[in-house]
Enzyme design. Sequence first.
Site: not given
Ligand code: CP
Ligand code: NVA
Length: 304
Positions: A103, A130, A133, A223, A263, A291
């Site tokens: 990440r 993502h 997701q 989101d 998400c 997930r």
């Molecule tokens: N939806 C998601 O990716 O959650 P986290 O940021 O907690 O991993």
């Molecule tokens: N769009 C959000 C998703 C988190 C899972 C972010 O990038 O913070």
Amino acid sequence: MAKRHVISLFDLTSEEIRQVFKISAELKSEFLRGVRRPSLNGHVLGLLFEKPSLRTRVSFEAAITHLGGNSMFLGADVGWGSREPVPDFARVISQYVDVVVCRAKTHERVEELAENATCSVINGLTDVAHPCQALTDLFTLQEIAGSLDTARLAYVGDANNVACSLAVASAKLGVPFSIAHPNGYGFQHAFLDRVMEAAPGFELLQTEDPIEAVVDATAVYTDVWASMGQEDERVRRGEAFADYQVNDRIMASAKSDASFLHCLPARRGEEVTPEVIDGPQSAVIQQAENRMHVQKGLLQWLLG
Ligand code: CP
Ligand code: NVA
């Protein structure tokens, strides 16, 4: 065979996504019957995170453990790109682990890691994608609707990393996708060109009218308006997205049995009302649960 990476869903064919779903469904069914097959016994998963996470981190750790492997969470002190260059880091970590879930603040950083790694690299979220997701979300939509053949997915909000990956997943699986966003917060042209090239004939509606976007939708998705890294824009975005909150009025314009998807994490009272996200149409916990099952399917497909 060369190791495969999943940096975005452009990396997978429609058939490969369906294979991952098939394995995921089998593993989920086994897990719910209390069966944990150590099919990835001895495999090691590294987790490299530059941003916070609950779902991605913990579901991957649980997934590899259930499959008989191990995971290690790698904090900032491993120093990728700071203590040593990303290519050196990638070549070295590939000697120790079978797969890295990464990440990162920028997509380019994950691409650089993958270009230099000889282990598999999975994108665990970047500014533009993502994939884990969105894979899970289409799997969840399939569970909810029984089949993706008649499903329609509507997204109301920012055309962010999650929305981009949902669009690619929908395109690959032939699910009509609509998005409603304020002027200036839509998909970039280059991204749309790439989606249409990957899936000619993809049914995509872009509008500034959230009601138009959700008509006939099987699921309505939203989101946060300000993603991680956009905290400074929160006030401006809150104003821009004020008419894009998913509430009872928006849900009433979708199919009567439409599900609500998010998400997570969510900001109740901003992009969604508590009545919707905590109401009977909400499938957000099923999404979060899935997930783990879908990432198990992905790991099994990549490493098995
Ligand atoms: N939806 C998601 O990716 O959650 P986290 O940021 O907690 O991993
Ligand atoms: N769009 C959000 C998703 C988190 C899972 C972010 O990038 O913070």
